[in-house]
Design an enzyme around this catalytic site. Sequence first.
Site, mmCIF file in Angstrom:
data_model
loop_
_atom_site.group_PDB
_atom_site.id
_atom_site.type_symbol
_atom_site.label_atom_id
_atom_site.label_comp_id
_atom_site.label_asym_id
_atom_site.label_seq_id
_atom_site.Cartn_x
_atom_site.Cartn_y
_atom_site.Cartn_z
ATOM 1 N N GLU A 112 92.687 63.730 40.641
ATOM 2 C CA GLU A 112 91.464 63.521 40.696
ATOM 3 C C GLU A 112 91.406 65.004 39.671
ATOM 4 O O GLU A 112 91.700 65.867 40.246
ATOM 5 C CB GLU A 112 90.690 63.862 41.811
ATOM 6 N N GLU B 237 89.721 57.340 44.673
ATOM 7 C CA GLU B 237 89.773 57.590 45.921
ATOM 8 C C GLU B 237 88.272 57.094 46.756
ATOM 9 O O GLU B 237 87.792 56.303 46.089
ATOM 10 C CB GLU B 237 89.481 59.093 46.439
ATOM 11 N N CYS C 196 83.295 70.129 40.861
ATOM 12 C CA CYS C 196 83.921 69.067 39.749
ATOM 13 C C CYS C 196 82.828 68.404 39.208
ATOM 14 O O CYS C 196 82.645 67.979 38.067
ATOM 15 C CB CYS C 196 84.910 68.399 40.325
HETATM 16 P P1 NAP Z 1 94.560 74.047 40.121
HETATM 17 O O1 NAP Z 1 94.783 75.136 39.720
HETATM 18 O O2 NAP Z 1 95.070 72.690 39.349
HETATM 19 O O3 NAP Z 1 95.141 73.773 41.638
HETATM 20 C C1 NAP Z 1 94.960 72.817 42.392
HETATM 21 C C2 NAP Z 1 96.117 72.988 43.335
HETATM 22 O O4 NAP Z 1 97.186 72.525 42.706
HETATM 23 C C3 NAP Z 1 96.069 74.136 44.295
HETATM 24 O O5 NAP Z 1 96.357 73.812 45.605
HETATM 25 C C4 NAP Z 1 97.311 74.764 43.389
HETATM 26 O O6 NAP Z 1 97.705 75.793 44.105
HETATM 27 C C5 NAP Z 1 98.056 73.543 43.182
HETATM 28 N N1 NAP Z 1 99.155 73.711 42.216
HETATM 29 C C6 NAP Z 1 99.204 74.577 41.007
HETATM 30 N N2 NAP Z 1 100.278 74.208 40.232
HETATM 31 C C7 NAP Z 1 100.840 73.124 40.860
HETATM 32 C C8 NAP Z 1 102.082 72.491 40.470
HETATM 33 N N3 NAP Z 1 102.671 72.866 39.483
HETATM 34 N N4 NAP Z 1 102.597 71.468 41.416
HETATM 35 C C9 NAP Z 1 101.656 71.160 42.452
HETATM 36 N N5 NAP Z 1 100.629 71.970 42.764
HETATM 37 C C10 NAP Z 1 100.051 73.073 42.000
HETATM 38 O O7 NAP Z 1 92.823 73.646 40.371
HETATM 39 P P2 NAP Z 1 91.972 74.672 40.950
HETATM 40 O O8 NAP Z 1 91.575 75.708 40.045
HETATM 41 O O9 NAP Z 1 92.327 74.926 42.339
HETATM 42 O O10 NAP Z 1 90.573 73.783 41.079
HETATM 43 C C11 NAP Z 1 89.798 73.769 40.159
HETATM 44 C C12 NAP Z 1 89.949 72.404 39.195
HETATM 45 O O11 NAP Z 1 89.883 71.435 40.214
HETATM 46 C C13 NAP Z 1 88.852 71.959 38.337
HETATM 47 O O12 NAP Z 1 89.340 71.511 37.037
HETATM 48 C C14 NAP Z 1 87.910 71.085 39.133
HETATM 49 O O13 NAP Z 1 87.185 70.029 38.164
HETATM 50 C C15 NAP Z 1 89.086 70.020 39.645
HETATM 51 N N6 NAP Z 1 88.329 69.616 40.569
HETATM 52 C C16 NAP Z 1 88.287 68.110 40.411
HETATM 53 C C17 NAP Z 1 87.850 67.326 41.540
HETATM 54 C C18 NAP Z 1 87.824 65.943 41.053
HETATM 55 O O14 NAP Z 1 87.606 65.153 42.408
HETATM 56 N N7 NAP Z 1 87.967 65.359 40.088
HETATM 57 C C19 NAP Z 1 87.357 68.036 42.601
HETATM 58 C C20 NAP Z 1 87.472 69.173 42.709
HETATM 59 C C21 NAP Z 1 87.817 69.958 41.960
HETATM 60 P P3 NAP Z 1 97.352 77.323 43.841
HETATM 61 O O15 NAP Z 1 95.909 77.396 44.307
HETATM 62 O O16 NAP Z 1 98.314 78.031 44.544
HETATM 63 O O17 NAP Z 1 97.394 77.489 42.341
#
Ligand code: NAP
Length: 480
Positions: free
Chosen positions: A248, A461, A282
């Site tokens: 997602e 989901e 999001c």
């Molecule tokens: P993110 O940087 O991609 O991080 C999401 C999660 O992944 C965090 O727990 C992060 O840990 C972890 N992560 C980072 N690098 C990873 C890797 N190489 N392998 C596995 N896990 C890893 O996203 P975010 O900045 O937290 O969230 C914002 C983004 O989420 C936005 O793009 C938003 O649109 C999207 N979002 C989408 C939905 C949906 O339902 N489609 C819902 C909510 C948010 P760390 O925190 O330590 O980096």
Amino acid sequence: MEQILNYIGGKLQKPLVDSWLDNYEPATGKVYSHIPDSDVLDVEQAVAAANAAFPAWSTTPLEDRMMMLMKIADGIEKRMDEFVAAESKDNGKPLKLARAVDIPRAVSNFRFYASALQHFASESHQMPGMAVNYTLRQPIGVVGCISPWNLPIYLFTWKIAPALATGNCVVSKPSEITPYTAYLLSQVCIEAGLPAGVLNIVHGLGSKVGQTIVEHPEIKAISFTGGTETGKRIAATAAPMFKKLSLELGGKNPTIVFADCDFDDTVRHVVTSSFSNQGEICLCGSRIFIERSIYDKFKTAFVERVKSLRVGDPNDDHSNLGAIVSAQHKQKIQSYIQLAKEEGGTILTGGEEVQVGGRCADGYFLEPTVIEGLDYLCRTNQEEIFGPVVTLTPFDSEAEVLTMANSVKYGLASSVWTNDLKRAHRIAEKIEAGIVWINCWLLRDLRTPFGGVKASGVGREGGWEAMRFFTEAKNVCIKY
Ligand code: NAP
């Protein structure tokens, strides 16, 4: 200073290598707790605990599993005030939003999947006079759940609840930026008597803990919510290992306003869909397309309402917007406001930092920002900003607005505002998004499939989709 602990094998514990990260409160800009900087050793321990718990949990009678999930839901509800405070403190969102949305939704996630588990059925197919086939749905084993910071416990439990309901054991990682409610959840699980190892929560960085979960050969499925770039990296690692994947990802959602909409109601809802949770949902609409005949009227009413929004201390019930989640994210949003100016945009309102003062003097606050005059193909209109920034663009026809709405690489959600039923159906069919809201926004029925198309993700989901994702289907063919 308080230490948040990992939840592994039923126990709260420090990271095996005694290393810690700072946890900031965005509203004050101050560190208020430390979180484990876990590494591969902690994940290994969590996987071993989950593997050990799996035989008993996967064969636990459905009624008992259901009761356990219900107990967890009750436990969150009993500690509602603590969860609300922690969700707001970690993320910067107004306390009242956490109380109205995030925490009740976490409770609903557990209750919904507890009851879904009682009603989930699989298919059978008869071959007349010859055989009957039935689909045996079995838990996958140990699964990984990784969630982001914007709706911390809401999205974390949205994954964990169906995974546990279907009999899997979980190794999970909340965002390192917003870990506290997941820590409270681990306490609730202990209080509820969840058997050791069924759920494991390992705190730490995505690059270490997240990556190790994704790479681990004994973790058979990954349910991930987060950014598109991270999703790409996860897919590149997990796909060659043939793991089940639900991704997602990001969005750049269109809001389409036709001249025949209920004007006042639309203005009110579009302000909400643009700026709830500081625009860090999001599903927020960030590109607002308005039929030209009402463009000026809509712009005036919309901007006036946005100007009346109050940015302030999340603890203050008068605040409509709280703090941006981190200093780094605030800088990213500001860089996009600067880019919008360079691309020829006009800031109609907002664009600046907000000095809240008092205990929030060093917090990360930004004005809700409305921009017009940008080409729909410019970077500001194509890239995800994920903050309180929206653009306004006029359109002349259905065909034109569909071209503009569908021009981005993303396809998560959309909203359409019109009283023309036939048009609403036409747009719903043609818009490239996993969710189309007609005359509403964020109205969620947990039974419906949830997710995006294009670069917004793969898999779905919600409802039975999640129950199916977290089970393997086996066909049993019986000849008679
Ligand atoms: P993110 O940087 O991609 O991080 C999401 C999660 O992944 C965090 O727990 C992060 O840990 C972890 N992560 C980072 N690098 C990873 C890797 N190489 N392998 C596995 N896990 C890893 O996203 P975010 O900045 O937290 O969230 C914002 C983004 O989420 C936005 O793009 C938003 O649109 C999207 N979002 C989408 C939905 C949906 O339902 N489609 C819902 C909510 C948010 P760390 O925190 O330590 O980096």
